[in-house]
Structures are given as structure tokens and as C-alpha cells.
Design an enzyme around this catalytic site. Structure first.
Site, PDB file in Angstrom:
ATOM      1  N   ASP A   1      43.534  42.010  31.759  1.00  0.00           N
ATOM      2  CA  ASP A   1      45.028  42.117  31.087  1.00  0.00           C
ATOM      3  C   ASP A   1      44.982  41.084  30.110  1.00  0.00           C
ATOM      4  O   ASP A   1      45.888  40.142  30.549  1.00  0.00           O
ATOM      5  CB  ASP A   1      46.104  42.419  31.968  1.00  0.00           C
ATOM      6  CG  ASP A   1      47.362  42.772  31.464  1.00  0.00           C
ATOM      7  OD1 ASP A   1      47.236  43.255  30.158  1.00  0.00           O
ATOM      8  OD2 ASP A   1      48.297  42.823  31.928  1.00  0.00           O
TER       9      ASP A   1
ATOM     10  N   ASP B   1      45.188  38.821  17.358  1.00  0.00           N
ATOM     11  CA  ASP B   1      44.658  37.865  16.682  1.00  0.00           C
ATOM     12  C   ASP B   1      43.993  38.422  15.548  1.00  0.00           C
ATOM     13  O   ASP B   1      44.097  39.675  15.199  1.00  0.00           O
ATOM     14  CB  ASP B   1      43.352  36.980  17.528  1.00  0.00           C
ATOM     15  CG  ASP B   1      43.686  35.514  16.677  1.00  0.00           C
ATOM     16  OD1 ASP B   1      43.501  35.301  15.750  1.00  0.00           O
ATOM     17  OD2 ASP B   1      43.643  34.663  17.692  1.00  0.00           O
TER      18      ASP B   1
ATOM     19  N   LYS C   1      43.815  44.186  38.553  1.00  0.00           N
ATOM     20  CA  LYS C   1      44.078  43.778  37.583  1.00  0.00           C
ATOM     21  C   LYS C   1      44.301  42.056  37.388  1.00  0.00           C
ATOM     22  O   LYS C   1      44.976  41.592  38.099  1.00  0.00           O
ATOM     23  CB  LYS C   1      45.534  44.282  36.750  1.00  0.00           C
ATOM     24  CG  LYS C   1      46.016  43.743  35.288  1.00  0.00           C
ATOM     25  CD  LYS C   1      47.137  44.651  34.791  1.00  0.00           C
ATOM     26  CE  LYS C   1      48.658  43.850  35.255  1.00  0.00           C
ATOM     27  NZ  LYS C   1      48.805  42.696  34.736  1.00  0.00           N
TER      28      LYS C   1
ATOM     29  N   LYS D   1      45.822  41.032  26.857  1.00  0.00           N
ATOM     30  CA  LYS D   1      46.725  41.402  25.736  1.00  0.00           C
ATOM     31  C   LYS D   1      46.459  40.616  24.525  1.00  0.00           C
ATOM     32  O   LYS D   1      47.020  39.910  23.720  1.00  0.00           O
ATOM     33  CB  LYS D   1      48.159  40.934  25.954  1.00  0.00           C
ATOM     34  CG  LYS D   1      48.750  41.746  27.230  1.00  0.00           C
ATOM     35  CD  LYS D   1      50.180  41.634  27.435  1.00  0.00           C
ATOM     36  CE  LYS D   1      50.682  42.409  28.467  1.00  0.00           C
ATOM     37  NZ  LYS D   1      50.119  42.213  29.871  1.00  0.00           N
TER      38      LYS D   1
ATOM     39  N   ARG E   1      53.845  43.247  43.205  1.00  0.00           N
ATOM     40  CA  ARG E   1      54.347  42.603  44.271  1.00  0.00           C
ATOM     41  C   ARG E   1      54.625  43.285  45.719  1.00  0.00           C
ATOM     42  O   ARG E   1      54.530  43.003  46.701  1.00  0.00           O
ATOM     43  CB  ARG E   1      55.890  41.890  43.805  1.00  0.00           C
ATOM     44  CG  ARG E   1      55.558  40.635  43.038  1.00  0.00           C
ATOM     45  CD  ARG E   1      56.749  40.004  42.045  1.00  0.00           C
ATOM     46  NE  ARG E   1      56.819  41.137  41.064  1.00  0.00           N
ATOM     47  CZ  ARG E   1      57.879  40.865  40.279  1.00  0.00           C
ATOM     48  NH1 ARG E   1      58.621  39.882  40.200  1.00  0.00           N
ATOM     49  NH2 ARG E   1      58.015  41.577  39.164  1.00  0.00           N
TER      50      ARG E   1
ATOM     51  N   THR F   1      58.136  45.502  27.452  1.00  0.00           N
ATOM     52  CA  THR F   1      59.170  46.345  28.050  1.00  0.00           C
ATOM     53  C   THR F   1      60.267  45.040  28.281  1.00  0.00           C
ATOM     54  O   THR F   1      61.329  45.292  28.545  1.00  0.00           O
ATOM     55  CB  THR F   1      59.009  46.812  29.343  1.00  0.00           C
ATOM     56  OG1 THR F   1      58.106  46.062  30.099  1.00  0.00           O
ATOM     57  CG2 THR F   1      58.113  48.265  29.094  1.00  0.00           C
TER      58      THR F   1
HETATM   59  O1  C5P Z   1      54.921  43.051  40.603  1.00  0.00           O
HETATM   60  P1  C5P Z   1      54.941  44.036  39.658  1.00  0.00           P
HETATM   61  O2  C5P Z   1      54.605  45.720  40.230  1.00  0.00           O
HETATM   62  O3  C5P Z   1      56.382  43.952  39.027  1.00  0.00           O
HETATM   63  O4  C5P Z   1      53.982  43.862  38.762  1.00  0.00           O
HETATM   64  C1  C5P Z   1      53.858  44.660  37.580  1.00  0.00           C
HETATM   65  C2  C5P Z   1      52.529  44.244  36.793  1.00  0.00           C
HETATM   66  O5  C5P Z   1      52.393  44.873  35.714  1.00  0.00           O
HETATM   67  C3  C5P Z   1      52.696  42.593  36.216  1.00  0.00           C
HETATM   68  O6  C5P Z   1      51.268  42.185  36.236  1.00  0.00           O
HETATM   69  C4  C5P Z   1      53.417  42.545  35.040  1.00  0.00           C
HETATM   70  O7  C5P Z   1      52.676  41.481  34.288  1.00  0.00           O
HETATM   71  C5  C5P Z   1      52.677  44.002  34.496  1.00  0.00           C
HETATM   72  N1  C5P Z   1      53.540  44.558  33.328  1.00  0.00           N
HETATM   73  C6  C5P Z   1      54.638  44.987  33.505  1.00  0.00           C
HETATM   74  N2  C5P Z   1      55.435  45.377  32.382  1.00  0.00           N
HETATM   75  C7  C5P Z   1      54.673  45.746  31.305  1.00  0.00           C
HETATM   76  C8  C5P Z   1      53.512  45.343  31.195  1.00  0.00           C
HETATM   77  C9  C5P Z   1      52.849  44.762  32.110  1.00  0.00           C
HETATM   78  O8  C5P Z   1      55.363  44.859  34.623  1.00  0.00           O
HETATM   79  N3  C5P Z   1      55.538  46.275  30.331  1.00  0.00           N
END
Ligand code: C5P
Length: 244
Positions: A62, A67, A35, A64, A212, A121
Site C-alpha cells: 500500500d 508522481d 497489507k 499510494k 487493529r 477518507t
Molecule cells: O486498524 P484499522 O482497521 O482502522 O486499519 C485500517 C487500515 O486501512 C489502515 O492501514 C489504514 O491506513 C487503511 N485505510 C483506511 N482508510 C482509508 C484508506 C486506507 O483506514 N480510506
């Protein structure tokens, strides 16, 4: 049974091209898709997308998009030219915007899977009230998901918290992409409502987004394998019965 690896999407939330390509090299063959989000796309642009695609990998762009319909349709056409496999847009852009995006994707020989983001979220009930949402966040998410469904957008990005409600409403007619995944004992970082990989699969997730816990692991490929293992166990579980 679908390969468990194909359920796992790694969020390349990394500062630059070198770091992103290094992660792709380390994780190739261990995960289903990469992603690329606003941070790295804004810095590195479509060339990095092309490089990741050129190495034979799947790309989830991604962006998002949100517009007016004409502009979003144009952005979708540009993403289609890149031949990415997945692309996000905001359901809150409205039915006309969603339909324009779907039509633009349908004109492509290789359309990406369009995914509608419902409520971010990060928004609390208080934040939602401040932007004029009077009911519950869940009700708003369901309303936005319905809008996406009616406009023919086939996928949703949702939190695991909303997944059971969305699954019971749309069943297998939509695809569900779930971020905020943490294995037992993993650091939560800023995710507060995370679920474990197996639980998300059992709740009906089609794809899991993990950043992460993989990227910051000493051995990212091993961390990915361990998550894939959890996915595989859930896929074999008799409790997996959501395929309506
Ligand atoms: O590092 P981590 O596992 O928390 O990353 C989650 C990924 O999912 C990030 O790229 C974050 O922007 C994305 N994301 C999220 N919650 C959402 C939508 C997208 O954590 N509601």
C-alpha cells in the site's frame, strides 16, 4: 464460492519487522492477504516484503504512488519485481500516470492487482474545498474512479459509504477494497464511518481491510476467524445480488 478467508486483508500497521513477522505467523491460514503500508515499508523496506512473500503469503503493498508518469511506472516495475499481489496508487495522479502504471504492470509476468485510491477518507468537505475541489466529495470520488476505470486500472480503494454508488456505476467491472471495517461492538478507534464485515460484503466489497481489531485482539487468529465467519454468512445470504 470463493473462500471467505480470501476476502480478508490484514493491515500490518506495526512498528517493526519482528512484530510484523509475528503477526504473519499468528494469522497465516486465517486471512487472505497482508497489507504493508508506508509506515512499515519506510522502516523495513523491500526485504520485509520478500520475507512475507517467501513465507508463502499474499502481499498488498500500500504505497499510494503519486508522481509523474515515468516515476510511477518505474515504481510499479520495482513492485512487480517483488511479485506483490496488490499495489495502490492515487487516481488523482491523472490519466497519463494511471495508464503508465497499468502498462508497466502489464509488462510483468506476474502483475499485481492495481488499486486506485480515490479521495482519502480522512478528507472532510472543508478539506476538499481547501485543495480546490468545488463539488461534493462523492462526485469527486466518482470522477476519480471513472478516471481509473478509463485508464484500465482494475480496482478501487473506497470507503463503504461510496461503495453503493461505485457498484451501481461500474458493477463487477472493478474490484472494490474496503477499509474501515468493524464488527458490532468493536472499538471504533479513529474510524468514524465504519461498517460491519457482512454489510460491506452485501454492499459489494471484494476485499475488506482490517487492522487493529485483529492485531490488538488477545487472540488475533480467533478475531480473524470471527470476521471470516461474518463474511461467510454474508456470502451465503440471498441478499447478495450485486454480481453484475
Ligand atoms: O486498524 P484499522 O482497521 O482502522 O486499519 C485500517 C487500515 O486501512 C489502515 O492501514 C489504514 O491506513 C487503511 N485505510 C483506511 N482508510 C482509508 C484508506 C486506507 O483506514 N480510506
Amino acid at each position: 464460492m470463493k473462500d471467505a478467508r480470501s476476502f480478508l486483508i490484514v493491515a500490518l500497521d506495526l512498528p517493526d519487522r519482528a512484530a510484523a513477522l509475528e503477526a504473519v505467523r499468528a494469522l497465516s491460514g486465517h486471512v487472505g492477504c497482508f497489507k504493508l503500508g508506508l509506515e512499515i515499508f519506510t522502516r523495513e523496506g523491500p526485504r520485509l516484503v520478500e520475507e512475507v512473500l517467501g513465507s508463502g503469503e499474499c502481499v498488498f503493498l500500500d504505497l499510494k504512488l503519486h508522481d509523474i508518469p515515468n516515476t510511477v511506472a518505474g515504481a510499479v516495475r520495482s513492485a512487480c519485481k517483488l511479485q506483490v499481489q496488490m499495489l495502490t496508487l492515487h487516481a488523482a495522479g491523472g490519466r497519463e500516470m494511471l495508464e503508465a502504471a497499468r502498462q508497466a504492470a502489464a509488462e510483468s509476468a506476474v502483475p499485481p492487482l492495481l488499486l486506485a485510491v480515490t479521495a482519502l477518507t480522512s478528507l472532510s468537505s472543508k478539506d476538499c474545498a481547501a485543495i480546490g475541489i468545488s463539488g461534493s466529495v462523492t462526485a469527486w470520488v466518482e470522477q476519480l474512479a471513472s478516471l481509473a476505470y478509463e485508464a484500465g486500472v482494475p480496482g478501487l480503494v473506497a470507503s463503504a459509504r461510496e461503495l453503493p454508488a461505485l457498484r451501481s456505476r461500474f458493477g463487477g467491472k472493478m474490484q472494490y477494497v474496503i477499509p474501515g471495517i468493524r464488527s458490532a461492538g468493536a472499538a471504533m478507534q479513529d474510524q468514524s464511518r465504519s461498517v460491519q464485515p457482512g454489510d460491506a460484503i452485501l454492499a459489494g466489497a471484494d476485499y475488506l481491510v482490517v487492522g487493529r481489531p485483529i492485531l490488538r485482539a488477545q487472540d488475533p487468529a480467533r478475531a480473524a476467524d470471527s470476521i471470516v465467519n461474518e463474511i461467510e454468512k454474508a456470502l451465503r445470504s440471498p441478499a447478495l445480488s450485486h454480481n453484475s
